[in-house]
Scaffold this motif. Structure first.
Motif, PDB file in Angstrom:
ATOM      1  N   LYS A   1      -2.704  -5.787 -57.892  1.00 56.15           N
ATOM      2  CA  LYS A   1      -2.028  -5.901 -59.183  1.00 56.15           C
ATOM      3  C   LYS A   1      -1.658  -4.512 -59.653  1.00 56.15           C
ATOM      4  N   PHE A   2      -0.531  -4.413 -60.330  1.00 52.09           N
ATOM      5  CA  PHE A   2      -0.091  -3.116 -60.829  1.00 52.09           C
ATOM      6  C   PHE A   2      -0.120  -3.132 -62.351  1.00 52.09           C
ATOM      7  N   GLY A   3      -0.485  -2.015 -62.944  1.00 49.31           N
ATOM      8  CA  GLY A   3      -0.589  -1.933 -64.400  1.00 49.31           C
ATOM      9  C   GLY A   3      -1.544  -0.821 -64.745  1.00 49.31           C
ATOM     10  N   ARG A   4      -2.579  -1.181 -65.461  1.00 45.71           N
ATOM     11  CA  ARG A   4      -3.529  -0.165 -65.877  1.00 45.71           C
ATOM     12  C   ARG A   4      -4.936  -0.741 -65.766  1.00 45.71           C
TER      13      ARG A   4
ATOM     14  N   GLU B   1      -9.049   5.597 -64.630  1.00 44.32           N
ATOM     15  CA  GLU B   1      -7.980   4.613 -64.818  1.00 44.32           C
ATOM     16  C   GLU B   1      -7.008   4.683 -63.656  1.00 44.32           C
ATOM     17  N   SER B   2      -6.648   3.520 -63.148  1.00 45.17           N
ATOM     18  CA  SER B   2      -5.798   3.474 -61.958  1.00 45.17           C
ATOM     19  C   SER B   2      -4.554   2.629 -62.249  1.00 45.17           C
ATOM     20  N   PRO B   3      -3.399   3.000 -61.669  1.00 43.27           N
ATOM     21  CA  PRO B   3      -2.195   2.193 -61.892  1.00 43.27           C
ATOM     22  C   PRO B   3      -2.121   0.951 -61.004  1.00 43.27           C
TER      23      PRO B   3
ATOM     24  N   PHE C   1      -0.294   6.983 -68.889  1.00 44.76           N
ATOM     25  CA  PHE C   1      -0.143   5.547 -69.081  1.00 44.76           C
ATOM     26  C   PHE C   1       0.583   5.384 -70.394  1.00 44.76           C
ATOM     27  N   GLU C   2       1.537   4.465 -70.397  1.00 45.12           N
ATOM     28  CA  GLU C   2       2.341   4.370 -71.609  1.00 45.12           C
ATOM     29  C   GLU C   2       1.525   3.832 -72.757  1.00 45.12           C
ATOM     30  N   ASP C   3       0.994   4.748 -73.514  1.00 46.92           N
ATOM     31  CA  ASP C   3       0.171   4.349 -74.633  1.00 46.92           C
ATOM     32  C   ASP C   3       0.798   4.795 -75.932  1.00 46.92           C
ATOM     33  N   LYS C   4       2.093   4.944 -75.914  1.00 45.55           N
ATOM     34  CA  LYS C   4       2.729   5.377 -77.154  1.00 45.55           C
ATOM     35  C   LYS C   4       2.618   4.230 -78.164  1.00 45.55           C
ATOM     36  N   ALA C   5       2.564   4.613 -79.411  1.00 44.61           N
ATOM     37  CA  ALA C   5       2.399   3.586 -80.438  1.00 44.61           C
ATOM     38  C   ALA C   5       3.572   2.620 -80.367  1.00 44.61           C
ATOM     39  N   ARG C   6       3.269   1.367 -80.595  1.00 45.06           N
ATOM     40  CA  ARG C   6       4.307   0.354 -80.556  1.00 45.06           C
ATOM     41  C   ARG C   6       4.991   0.259 -81.920  1.00 45.06           C
TER      42      ARG C   6
ATOM     43  N   SER D   1       7.792 -12.909 -71.287  1.00 46.92           N
ATOM     44  CA  SER D   1       7.522 -12.089 -70.113  1.00 46.92           C
ATOM     45  C   SER D   1       6.055 -11.742 -70.033  1.00 46.92           C
ATOM     46  N   GLN D   2       5.637 -11.386 -68.833  1.00 49.15           N
ATOM     47  CA  GLN D   2       4.263 -10.922 -68.616  1.00 49.15           C
ATOM     48  C   GLN D   2       4.266  -9.417 -68.423  1.00 49.15           C
ATOM     49  N   SER D   3       5.430  -8.779 -68.622  1.00 54.06           N
ATOM     50  CA  SER D   3       5.466  -7.316 -68.595  1.00 54.06           C
ATOM     51  C   SER D   3       6.245  -6.864 -69.835  1.00 54.06           C
ATOM     52  N   SER D   4       6.184  -5.555 -70.125  1.00 57.09           N
ATOM     53  CA  SER D   4       6.824  -5.076 -71.355  1.00 57.09           C
ATOM     54  C   SER D   4       8.329  -5.230 -71.264  1.00 57.09           C
ATOM     55  N   ILE D   5       8.959  -5.380 -72.415  1.00 59.88           N
ATOM     56  CA  ILE D   5      10.424  -5.393 -72.474  1.00 59.88           C
ATOM     57  C   ILE D   5      10.829  -4.448 -73.607  1.00 59.88           C
TER      58      ILE D   5
END
Ligand code: 5BU
Length: 459
Positions: A18-21, A29-31, A202-207, A378-382
């Motif tokens: 699986k890919f992600g975080r 932490e692994s991608p 890891f994209e942890d910028k504020a949403r 979606s199950q991933s970011s958009i």
């Protein structure tokens, strides 16, 4: 046998990478995350795997085969069956009673044993296992590994004089997946950076918050959804997958005050009658201030979709505030939904879905450009300019045995930056649907608030 690449893709379909975080045992932490245990549940794949592993080895060298517990045990067993090399079993811990044996099976001192391991990372746990086997006066010269994560393990063992045979390594696996449209060039580059020990962000910028989104969205349905979310402090959409009008209305009455929308599959209602089903449902939606989302997943040419939307017994156009639609019919197939909002299906939550990254990329182009579209499933970011709806959320289960794969609210808000969670069985199958809705509402809202506060990046 098929080519090694085809074989890998078969294995990949079982969900082994699986890919992600992910946070590894070491805290790093692994991608990506690897778990090869599913391979044992597909007999054909397991047998092929055994043969691929055996093909790489100088078989005459070995008197015994031993798998490192637990994931490699079925692999070692299959290799033994295919090669007639006897199997021994290493316990994880010595028995505290009886013989206190660490190795079970028939063997003699001085025999040479092939060790089988599923995944090698740093190699430290293999070093420990080897020394335990050697303490029983069994020799180890070779180790065969299904997947090398390329994080120093092979080198460590080779420096100690062991031969390490690996079937796949993560770099070639990434190449295969990129070629197959499962990973983008950027994602592969990040994985390489990570493997080389480089810092990756890891994209942890504020949403974006609901308030910020409310300022930017154009569609009236997006505005309504965000206003209800803020007013009710809820980002919950309950999926009412019940099959009678009575159950549907009872559920809407109970969960109505806590949700932003009720999602229906109106064609599963066995006693559907417009007057008896829709009219009271509309009244409940006004009384409890929630929108109606018909999860019709249109997937045809524009003309047929228009008929399915406006005609038949359901007359969806008359009552739904927004609908779901596939985008497989192309941009213009969405034109007919001009009095409602459309949630485009970008990626699905089920195992083995065909919504690969290249499909999702194309689907997003339509999703972002069509004026009727308010968001995507979606199950991933958009991109944040549209709303993200995420089904496949459950606090108690990780799957349903029918292909559904569940995430927690925390994951979908923090990692995917979802806007709305869709919960079906977690609520309507619960003994107390109202209480369940309240707890999903609170979990979802807290996870959203938490996801707003993440600003720091991680090493
Ligand atoms: P569940 O009981 O929480 O698993 O129900 C999930 C609902 O969301 C169900 O109505 C599905 O049809 C819907 N769904 C989904 O689960 N996954 C998807 O990718 C899409 C829709 Br699209």
């Amino acid at each position: 046998m098929e080519s090694k690449k085809e074989f890998f893709l078969e294995c990949y379909k079982l969900g082994i990478i699986k890919f992600g975080r992910f946070t590894l045992k070491s805290g790093i932490e692994s991608p990506f995350y690897v778990d090869l245990r599913p391979l044992a549940s597909d007999p054909k794949i397991l047998k092929n795997l055994a043969n691929y592993l055996l093909e790489m080895l100088p078989l005459d060298n070995f008197d015994l085969i031993c798998g490192v517990p637990y994931a490699a045990l079925p692999m070692a067993t299959a290799m033994s069956l295919e090669s007639y090399i006897p199997l021994i079993i290493k316990r994880k811990e010595a028995k505290s009673y009886g013989t206190k044996k660490l190795i079970e099976g028939i063997y003699q001192k001085g025999q040479n044993c092939l060790l089988v391991e599923d995944v090698i990372t740093s190699g430290k746990s293999l070093v420990e296992t080897i020394s335990e086997v050697e303490q029983e006066d069994i020799k180890v010269s070779d180790i065969v590994v299904v997947l090398d994560r390329e994080q120093g393990g092979k080198q460590l063992l080779e420096s100690k004089g062991y031969r390490v045979h690996t079937l796949f390594n993560i770099s070639e696996v990434c190449d295969i997946l990129q070629e197959n449209g499962e990973l983008t060039e950027n994602e592969v580059k990040r994985i390489h950076d990570f493997l080389q020990g480089n810092h990756i962000e890891f994209e942890d910028k504020a949403r974006a918050s609901y308030e910020q989104k409310l300022k930017n969205v154009q569609h009236s349905v997006s505005k309504k959804l965000l206003e209800i979310a803020l007013a009710k402090k809820s980002n919950l959409i309950a999926s009412a997958d019940v099959t009678t009008t009575q159950e549907l209305l009872a559920l809407a009455e109970k969960v109505g005050p806590h949700i932003v929308a009720l999602k229906t599959h109106i064609d599963i209602i066995s006693d559907f009658e417009y007057e008896k089903t829709i009219i009271p449902l509309k009244e409940l939606s006004a009384k409890h201030q929630f929108l109606l989302m018909e999860d019709r997943k249109f997937a045809d040419i524009g003309n047929t979709q228009e008929l399915q939307f406006k005609s038949g017994v359901f007359k969806i156009t008359d009552w739904a505030d927004f609908v779901t639609s596939q985008v497989i019919g192309g941009f213009e197939s969405l034109d007919c939904f001009n009095n409602v909002g459309v949630v485009a299906i970008v990626g699905m939550s089920s195992k083995g879905t065909l919504t690969t990254s290249s499909y999702r990329e194309e689907a997003l182009k339509i999703t972002l450009s069509h004026p009727n579209v308010i968001g995507g499933v979606s199950q991933s970011s958009i991109p944040e300019e549209i709303l993200l709806f995420t089904p496949g959320v459950n606090l108690a289960d990780s799957g349903d045995g029918k292909g559904q794969q569940y995430n927690t609210p925390e994951y979908v808000f923090k990692t995917l930056h979802s806007d709305f969670i869709i919960v079906g069985r977690g609520i309507y199958k619960s003994n107390n649907p109202e209480e369940a809705a309240i707890s999903y509402k609170n979990e979802g809202w807290n996870a959203y608030i938490k996801s707003l506060k993440i600003i720091a990046t991680h090493n």
